[in-house]
Enzyme design. Sequence first.
Site, PDB file in Angstrom:
ATOM      1  N   GLY A  44       0.820  -1.204   0.000  1.00 20.05           N
ATOM      2  CA  GLY A  44       0.000   0.000   0.000  1.00 20.05           C
ATOM      3  C   GLY A  44       0.851   1.251   0.000  1.00 20.05           C
ATOM      4  O   GLY A  44       1.888   1.304   0.653  1.00 20.05           O
ATOM      5  N   ARG A  89      -7.365  -3.074   9.615  1.00 20.54           N
ATOM      6  CA  ARG A  89      -7.968  -4.405   9.622  1.00 20.54           C
ATOM      7  C   ARG A  89      -7.483  -5.233  10.809  1.00 20.54           C
ATOM      8  O   ARG A  89      -8.260  -5.919  11.474  1.00 20.54           O
ATOM      9  CB  ARG A  89      -7.647  -5.116   8.296  1.00 20.54           C
ATOM     10  CG  ARG A  89      -8.503  -6.331   8.023  1.00 20.54           C
ATOM     11  CD  ARG A  89      -8.388  -6.799   6.583  1.00 20.54           C
ATOM     12  NE  ARG A  89      -7.022  -6.828   6.107  1.00 20.54           N
ATOM     13  CZ  ARG A  89      -6.572  -6.074   5.109  1.00 20.54           C
ATOM     14  NH1 ARG A  89      -7.377  -5.218   4.518  1.00 20.54           N
ATOM     15  NH2 ARG A  89      -5.327  -6.171   4.712  1.00 20.54           N
ATOM     16  N   ASP A 127       2.514  -0.470  12.053  1.00 17.72           N
ATOM     17  CA  ASP A 127       2.469  -1.788  12.686  1.00 17.72           C
ATOM     18  C   ASP A 127       3.738  -2.605  12.455  1.00 17.72           C
ATOM     19  O   ASP A 127       3.715  -3.842  12.553  1.00 17.72           O
ATOM     20  CB  ASP A 127       1.252  -2.569  12.190  1.00 17.72           C
ATOM     21  CG  ASP A 127       1.263  -2.798  10.680  1.00 17.72           C
ATOM     22  OD1 ASP A 127       2.107  -2.193   9.979  1.00 17.72           O
ATOM     23  OD2 ASP A 127       0.427  -3.572  10.189  1.00 17.72           O
ATOM     24  N   ASP A 183       5.397  -5.013   6.199  1.00 15.04           N
ATOM     25  CA  ASP A 183       6.008  -6.295   6.519  1.00 15.04           C
ATOM     26  C   ASP A 183       5.965  -7.279   5.356  1.00 15.04           C
ATOM     27  O   ASP A 183       6.891  -8.068   5.159  1.00 15.04           O
ATOM     28  CB  ASP A 183       5.372  -6.906   7.773  1.00 15.04           C
ATOM     29  CG  ASP A 183       3.869  -7.116   7.639  1.00 15.04           C
ATOM     30  OD1 ASP A 183       3.282  -6.693   6.619  1.00 15.04           O
ATOM     31  OD2 ASP A 183       3.280  -7.709   8.555  1.00 15.04           O
ATOM     32  N   ASP A 203      -0.332   2.117   8.784  1.00 17.15           N
ATOM     33  CA  ASP A 203      -0.821   1.420   9.972  1.00 17.15           C
ATOM     34  C   ASP A 203       0.121   1.512  11.173  1.00 17.15           C
ATOM     35  O   ASP A 203      -0.283   1.219  12.292  1.00 17.15           O
ATOM     36  CB  ASP A 203      -1.052  -0.061   9.663  1.00 17.15           C
ATOM     37  CG  ASP A 203      -2.239  -0.277   8.735  1.00 17.15           C
ATOM     38  OD1 ASP A 203      -3.264   0.402   8.914  1.00 17.15           O
ATOM     39  OD2 ASP A 203      -2.140  -1.114   7.819  1.00 17.15           O
ATOM     40  N   ARG A 207       0.771  -5.044  -5.817  1.00 13.64           N
ATOM     41  CA  ARG A 207       0.929  -6.287  -5.063  1.00 13.64           C
ATOM     42  C   ARG A 207       1.195  -7.398  -6.072  1.00 13.64           C
ATOM     43  O   ARG A 207       0.461  -7.556  -7.036  1.00 13.64           O
ATOM     44  CB  ARG A 207      -0.314  -6.572  -4.223  1.00 13.64           C
ATOM     45  CG  ARG A 207      -0.615  -5.432  -3.244  1.00 13.64           C
ATOM     46  CD  ARG A 207      -1.744  -5.773  -2.286  1.00 13.64           C
ATOM     47  NE  ARG A 207      -2.134  -4.605  -1.504  1.00 13.64           N
ATOM     48  CZ  ARG A 207      -1.525  -4.209  -0.393  1.00 13.64           C
ATOM     49  NH1 ARG A 207      -0.480  -4.903   0.052  1.00 13.64           N
ATOM     50  NH2 ARG A 207      -1.951  -3.144   0.273  1.00 13.64           N
ATOM     51  N   THR A 267       4.215   2.447   5.934  1.00 16.56           N
ATOM     52  CA  THR A 267       2.840   1.961   6.007  1.00 16.56           C
ATOM     53  C   THR A 267       2.046   2.865   6.935  1.00 16.56           C
ATOM     54  O   THR A 267       2.541   3.252   7.999  1.00 16.56           O
ATOM     55  CB  THR A 267       2.755   0.509   6.514  1.00 16.56           C
ATOM     56  OG1 THR A 267       1.398   0.195   6.852  1.00 16.56           O
ATOM     57  CG2 THR A 267       3.630   0.292   7.732  1.00 16.56           C
TER      58      THR A 267
END
Length: 323
Positions: A15, A175, A133, A107, A131, A76, A129
Amino acid sequence: MSRIIKRIAVLTSGGDAPGMNAAIRSVVRKGIYHGLEVFGIRKGYEGLIHGEFIAMNLGAVADIIHRGGTMLMTARSQEMTTPEGQKNAAAQLRYREIDALIVIGGDGSFRGAQTLSAQGIPIVGIPGTIDNDITGTDLTIGFDTAVNNVVQAVSKIRDTATSHDRTFLVEVMGRDCGNIALQSGVACGAESILVPEIQPDIDDIVAKLERGHQRGKHHSIIMVAEGATSAWNLGEELRRRTGFETRVTILGHIQRGGNPSALDVVLASQMGAKAVEILCAGETDRMTACVNQEILSLPLEVAYGERRPFNKGLYDLANQLAI
């Protein structure tokens, strides 16, 4: 890593995240500063496998530092998950005599990088990213901008919520990770924040809405991470139990877009430069990381360690402030 680094390539994968362009710019200009030839790879690993290389000079990255998205584009790649695709990707780098690769992404992108490292390609990962994360780093490129995008959107939603005496449920990305919902929820003063890491308490949400209504509150904002629950179903449940009018807004990809924040531009510039320094120092299988406001070089495998714990302290504070 014994080889001398003369030619490097950079790609963005997964992303897109605001600040990726600033990281690309930093890699290119830092590389040229050190006398390296720098190449960009379009469309992530998919472009790598199919040989979409472009030579990068100083002018190639002019006027991109403030732009969202990624000038190199991203995609992707299912092919990259196969042994044949990984072999073809490494072959493309060797054919063009690329000495090392810098991968900007999350990741999943790092896992692809490790398959290339296993084939002898020197690798450095830059965490990008929204997120936030990635284990091992306090911040990832794009997170701060995404949070600010949510806050700006909610400030507009709040005007309508107040005018019509409504409860708005705002669904944000996340998510498997509730970092965007948590940070933006605190910044917006949301009455409730729902995240995947914690089971939602519908009774508590109802109680907060009713207490606010009793003291004359004319609107409420509930922040919902997409992985926590269905905002539509929750909105209907709250309407049924309270009688309050509810509306759902799904921000979606608005969170990814727009100019990166100053924090993300500075972070991306530092990480891009650090990635080049790591390669010039003869290191591989590394990632850049922001730890206590310092940009460090860590083993790439750190990204796959135990996930950084959810910030329960901040979550509890949000609930305490929303009494």
